[in-house]
Design a protein around this motif. Structure first.
Motif, PDB file in Angstrom:
ATOM      1  N   TRP A  99       0.847  -1.183   0.000  1.00 17.53           N
ATOM      2  CA  TRP A  99       0.000   0.000   0.000  1.00 17.53           C
ATOM      3  C   TRP A  99       0.885   1.236   0.000  1.00 17.53           C
ATOM      4  O   TRP A  99       1.644   1.477   0.960  1.00 17.53           O
ATOM      5  CB  TRP A  99      -0.901   0.005   1.233  1.00 17.53           C
ATOM      6  CG  TRP A  99      -1.952  -1.062   1.171  1.00 17.53           C
ATOM      7  CD1 TRP A  99      -3.000  -1.142   0.301  1.00 17.53           C
ATOM      8  CD2 TRP A  99      -2.061  -2.219   2.019  1.00 17.53           C
ATOM      9  NE1 TRP A  99      -3.749  -2.273   0.561  1.00 17.53           N
ATOM     10  CE2 TRP A  99      -3.197  -2.947   1.597  1.00 17.53           C
ATOM     11  CE3 TRP A  99      -1.313  -2.700   3.085  1.00 17.53           C
ATOM     12  CZ2 TRP A  99      -3.593  -4.130   2.208  1.00 17.53           C
ATOM     13  CZ3 TRP A  99      -1.695  -3.880   3.703  1.00 17.53           C
ATOM     14  CH2 TRP A  99      -2.829  -4.581   3.262  1.00 17.53           C
ATOM     15  N   PRO A 100       0.821   2.053  -1.055  1.00 14.88           N
ATOM     16  CA  PRO A 100       1.778   3.160  -1.179  1.00 14.88           C
ATOM     17  C   PRO A 100       1.577   4.261  -0.148  1.00 14.88           C
ATOM     18  O   PRO A 100       2.512   5.023   0.127  1.00 14.88           O
ATOM     19  CB  PRO A 100       1.524   3.688  -2.601  1.00 14.88           C
ATOM     20  CG  PRO A 100       0.127   3.272  -2.914  1.00 14.88           C
ATOM     21  CD  PRO A 100      -0.071   1.955  -2.217  1.00 14.88           C
ATOM     22  N   HIS A 101       0.383   4.342   0.430  1.00 15.93           N
ATOM     23  CA  HIS A 101       0.085   5.414   1.388  1.00 15.93           C
ATOM     24  C   HIS A 101       0.358   4.991   2.827  1.00 15.93           C
ATOM     25  O   HIS A 101       0.018   5.713   3.763  1.00 15.93           O
ATOM     26  CB  HIS A 101      -1.370   5.847   1.252  1.00 15.93           C
ATOM     27  CG  HIS A 101      -2.353   4.748   1.530  1.00 15.93           C
ATOM     28  ND1 HIS A 101      -2.498   3.666   0.699  1.00 15.93           N
ATOM     29  CD2 HIS A 101      -3.223   4.549   2.554  1.00 15.93           C
ATOM     30  CE1 HIS A 101      -3.423   2.859   1.190  1.00 15.93           C
ATOM     31  NE2 HIS A 101      -3.879   3.372   2.324  1.00 15.93           N
ATOM     32  N   LYS A 102       0.962   3.824   3.003  1.00 12.26           N
ATOM     33  CA  LYS A 102       1.301   3.350   4.350  1.00 12.26           C
ATOM     34  C   LYS A 102       2.796   3.075   4.429  1.00 12.26           C
ATOM     35  O   LYS A 102       3.416   2.619   3.459  1.00 12.26           O
ATOM     36  CB  LYS A 102       0.521   2.074   4.691  1.00 12.26           C
ATOM     37  CG  LYS A 102      -0.985   2.280   4.797  1.00 12.26           C
ATOM     38  CD  LYS A 102      -1.701   0.997   5.174  1.00 12.26           C
ATOM     39  CE  LYS A 102      -3.212   1.225   5.254  1.00 12.26           C
ATOM     40  NZ  LYS A 102      -3.560   2.149   6.358  1.00 12.26           N
ATOM     41  N   ALA A 140      11.377   1.020   9.117  1.00 11.34           N
ATOM     42  CA  ALA A 140       9.986   0.886   9.567  1.00 11.34           C
ATOM     43  C   ALA A 140       9.140   2.080   9.163  1.00 11.34           C
ATOM     44  O   ALA A 140       7.962   1.934   8.815  1.00 11.34           O
ATOM     45  CB  ALA A 140       9.941   0.694  11.084  1.00 11.34           C
ATOM     46  N   ASP A 141       9.701   3.276   9.202  1.00 11.65           N
ATOM     47  CA  ASP A 141       8.920   4.485   8.919  1.00 11.65           C
ATOM     48  C   ASP A 141       9.057   4.965   7.477  1.00 11.65           C
ATOM     49  O   ASP A 141       8.561   6.049   7.129  1.00 11.65           O
ATOM     50  CB  ASP A 141       9.346   5.611   9.867  1.00 11.65           C
ATOM     51  CG  ASP A 141       9.013   5.280  11.321  1.00 11.65           C
ATOM     52  OD1 ASP A 141       7.972   4.645  11.553  1.00 11.65           O
ATOM     53  OD2 ASP A 141       9.808   5.645  12.213  1.00 11.65           O
ATOM     54  N   ALA A 142       9.704   4.162   6.634  1.00 11.58           N
ATOM     55  CA  ALA A 142       9.883   4.545   5.237  1.00 11.58           C
ATOM     56  C   ALA A 142       8.626   4.233   4.428  1.00 11.58           C
ATOM     57  O   ALA A 142       7.918   3.259   4.695  1.00 11.58           O
ATOM     58  CB  ALA A 142      11.081   3.811   4.638  1.00 11.58           C
ATOM     59  N   TRP A 143       8.351   5.067   3.431  1.00  9.31           N
ATOM     60  CA  TRP A 143       7.254   4.821   2.509  1.00  9.31           C
ATOM     61  C   TRP A 143       7.740   3.890   1.404  1.00  9.31           C
ATOM     62  O   TRP A 143       8.931   3.862   1.083  1.00  9.31           O
ATOM     63  CB  TRP A 143       6.757   6.133   1.900  1.00  9.31           C
ATOM     64  CG  TRP A 143       6.355   7.152   2.911  1.00  9.31           C
ATOM     65  CD1 TRP A 143       7.097   8.209   3.350  1.00  9.31           C
ATOM     66  CD2 TRP A 143       5.122   7.192   3.638  1.00  9.31           C
ATOM     67  NE1 TRP A 143       6.404   8.912   4.306  1.00  9.31           N
ATOM     68  CE2 TRP A 143       5.188   8.320   4.499  1.00  9.31           C
ATOM     69  CE3 TRP A 143       3.965   6.409   3.644  1.00  9.31           C
ATOM     70  CZ2 TRP A 143       4.148   8.661   5.356  1.00  9.31           C
ATOM     71  CZ3 TRP A 143       2.925   6.748   4.489  1.00  9.31           C
ATOM     72  CH2 TRP A 143       3.021   7.870   5.326  1.00  9.31           C
ATOM     73  N   GLY A 150      14.080  -4.567  -3.886  1.00  8.13           N
ATOM     74  CA  GLY A 150      14.395  -5.660  -2.970  1.00  8.13           C
ATOM     75  C   GLY A 150      13.867  -5.408  -1.573  1.00  8.13           C
ATOM     76  O   GLY A 150      13.365  -6.326  -0.909  1.00  8.13           O
ATOM     77  N   GLN A 151      13.958  -4.155  -1.132  1.00  9.38           N
ATOM     78  CA  GLN A 151      13.425  -3.811   0.183  1.00  9.38           C
ATOM     79  C   GLN A 151      11.906  -3.921   0.198  1.00  9.38           C
ATOM     80  O   GLN A 151      11.321  -4.429   1.162  1.00  9.38           O
ATOM     81  CB  GLN A 151      13.871  -2.397   0.559  1.00  9.38           C
ATOM     82  CG  GLN A 151      15.356  -2.289   0.870  1.00  9.38           C
ATOM     83  CD  GLN A 151      15.824  -0.858   1.005  1.00  9.38           C
ATOM     84  OE1 GLN A 151      15.230   0.060   0.433  1.00  9.38           O
ATOM     85  NE2 GLN A 151      16.896  -0.651   1.740  1.00  9.38           N
ATOM     86  N   GLN A 152      11.252  -3.482  -0.872  1.00 12.39           N
ATOM     87  CA  GLN A 152       9.796  -3.609  -0.933  1.00 12.39           C
ATOM     88  C   GLN A 152       9.365  -5.074  -0.888  1.00 12.39           C
ATOM     89  O   GLN A 152       8.391  -5.425  -0.212  1.00 12.39           O
ATOM     90  CB  GLN A 152       9.264  -2.947  -2.211  1.00 12.39           C
ATOM     91  CG  GLN A 152       9.346  -1.432  -2.211  1.00 12.39           C
ATOM     92  CD  GLN A 152       8.667  -0.842  -3.424  1.00 12.39           C
ATOM     93  OE1 GLN A 152       7.475  -1.019  -3.635  1.00 12.39           O
ATOM     94  NE2 GLN A 152       9.431  -0.133  -4.252  1.00 12.39           N
ATOM     95  N   GLN A 153      10.108  -5.924  -1.578  1.00 11.55           N
ATOM     96  CA  GLN A 153       9.728  -7.330  -1.572  1.00 11.55           C
ATOM     97  C   GLN A 153       9.937  -7.944  -0.199  1.00 11.55           C
ATOM     98  O   GLN A 153       9.143  -8.790   0.239  1.00 11.55           O
ATOM     99  CB  GLN A 153      10.535  -8.106  -2.627  1.00 11.55           C
ATOM    100  CG  GLN A 153      10.027  -9.522  -2.892  1.00 11.55           C
ATOM    101  CD  GLN A 153       8.599  -9.547  -3.395  1.00 11.55           C
ATOM    102  OE1 GLN A 153       7.659  -9.237  -2.658  1.00 11.55           O
ATOM    103  NE2 GLN A 153       8.430  -9.927  -4.649  1.00 11.55           N
ATOM    104  N   ARG A 154      10.960  -7.500   0.502  1.00 15.18           N
ATOM    105  CA  ARG A 154      11.171  -8.010   1.867  1.00 15.18           C
ATOM    106  C   ARG A 154      10.065  -7.533   2.809  1.00 15.18           C
ATOM    107  O   ARG A 154       9.649  -8.272   3.710  1.00 15.18           O
ATOM    108  CB  ARG A 154      12.555  -7.603   2.378  1.00 15.18           C
ATOM    109  CG  ARG A 154      13.682  -8.431   1.750  1.00 15.18           C
ATOM    110  CD  ARG A 154      15.014  -8.111   2.382  1.00 15.18           C
ATOM    111  NE  ARG A 154      15.598  -6.894   1.849  1.00 15.18           N
ATOM    112  CZ  ARG A 154      16.505  -6.159   2.481  1.00 15.18           C
ATOM    113  NH1 ARG A 154      16.897  -6.478   3.709  1.00 15.18           N
ATOM    114  NH2 ARG A 154      17.013  -5.085   1.910  1.00 15.18           N
ATOM    115  N   VAL A 155       9.578  -6.315   2.621  1.00 19.51           N
ATOM    116  CA  VAL A 155       8.406  -5.866   3.380  1.00 19.51           C
ATOM    117  C   VAL A 155       7.209  -6.756   3.037  1.00 19.51           C
ATOM    118  O   VAL A 155       6.425  -7.149   3.922  1.00 19.51           O
ATOM    119  CB  VAL A 155       8.081  -4.387   3.093  1.00 19.51           C
ATOM    120  CG1 VAL A 155       6.765  -3.999   3.771  1.00 19.51           C
ATOM    121  CG2 VAL A 155       9.200  -3.482   3.583  1.00 19.51           C
ATOM    122  N   GLY A 156       7.066  -7.097   1.762  1.00 24.75           N
ATOM    123  CA  GLY A 156       5.979  -7.980   1.351  1.00 24.75           C
ATOM    124  C   GLY A 156       6.046  -9.341   2.030  1.00 24.75           C
ATOM    125  O   GLY A 156       5.011  -9.903   2.425  1.00 24.75           O
TER     126      GLY A 156
END
Length: 251
Positions: A99-102, A140-143, A150-156
């Motif tokens: 979710w791009p807004h979170k 944690a507080d990054a959009w 790679g970081q987005q996929q790890r958040v996923g």
């Protein structure tokens, strides 16, 4: 843990799956390999009922997914009941779908808060622990827009784990990443495999499959061509189609 029996699925005139059956044991890592269009992703999406099969069925720990049996017939479950069943699977997509807004933390907390109804303090603590597990405690507080692929996929991955799934499903989790970012995602997946989480992974990463998979399933044209221990299928494939695919990929 997962039992797939005689799955078939078509999209119009295109036959995506034809009479596919396989089993996944608890704690097992099964990698699905094959050329593009071979039915791997469709199979994964039928397992958690994101796609409804035309024939066949899937069971998770003995529970029929997406249907209830009425004599010899299978009747579709209501959407709410299917959604409850789908919570038992963690799904990691090719394109992250954050979710791009979170923030990263909020993305991981959302499911436990809204779906599992966990207290906010508990959801936050677990989300922070999962972000640390995937190496992103400082993000944690990054959009999402501030994170690499790679970081987005790890958040996923952390977001999927936050739902406490029984099985993790990975649909080509590194295919949308630049080559230099693939390794950081595969490292997290290796750690999950070592921890004993049951995993079904659609991937083109033959080296990862050789290292991590208990079993490899090679698919082509919507069918299972060959399956067996990773060392056997990848090292000494019996089927000519598997041999040709691996020769092309490894070349």
């Amino acid at each position: 843990m997962v039992a797939v029996r005689h799955l078939s699925k078509s999209f119009g005139a295109v036959r995506a799956l034809t009479d596919v059956s396989l089993d996944v044991a608890k704690g097992e890592v099964v990698c699905l390999l094959g050329p593009s269009g071979s039915g791997k992703s469709t199979l994964l999406r039928c397992v958690n009922h994101l796609e409804k099969p035309d024939a066949g069925a899937v069971w998770l720990n003995g529970e029929l997914i997406g249907y209830r049996r009425d004599g010899d017939r299978l009747l579709e479950l209501p959407d709410g009941e299917v959604a409850r069943q789908r919570q038992r699977f963690g799904m990691v997509f090719q394109r992250f779908n954050l979710w791009p807004h979170k923030t990263a933390l909020q993305n991981v907390m959302e499911g436990p808060l809204r779906v599992l109804r966990r207290p906010a303090r508990e959801a936050r603590a677990r989300a922070e622990a999962l972000l640390a597990r995937v190496g992103l405690a400082d993000k944690a507080d990054a959009w999402p827009a501030q994170l690499s692929g790679g970081q987005q996929q790890r958040v996923g991955i952390a977001r999927a784990l936050a739902m406490e799934p029984e099985v993790m499903l990975f649909d080509e989790p590194t295919s949308a990443l630049d080559p230099e970012l693939v390794g950081e995602v595969l490292a997290v997946m290796r750690d999950l495999a070592r921890s004993g989480i049951t995993m079904m992974v659609v991937t083109h990463e033959v080296g990862f499959a050789r290292e991590v998979a208990d079993r490899v399933v090679f698919m082509d044209a919507g069918t299972v061509v060959e399956e067996g221990p990773a060392a056997q299928v990848l090292g000494q494939p019996r089927q000519a189609r598997t041999q040709a695919f691996l020769a092309a990929v490894l070349a």
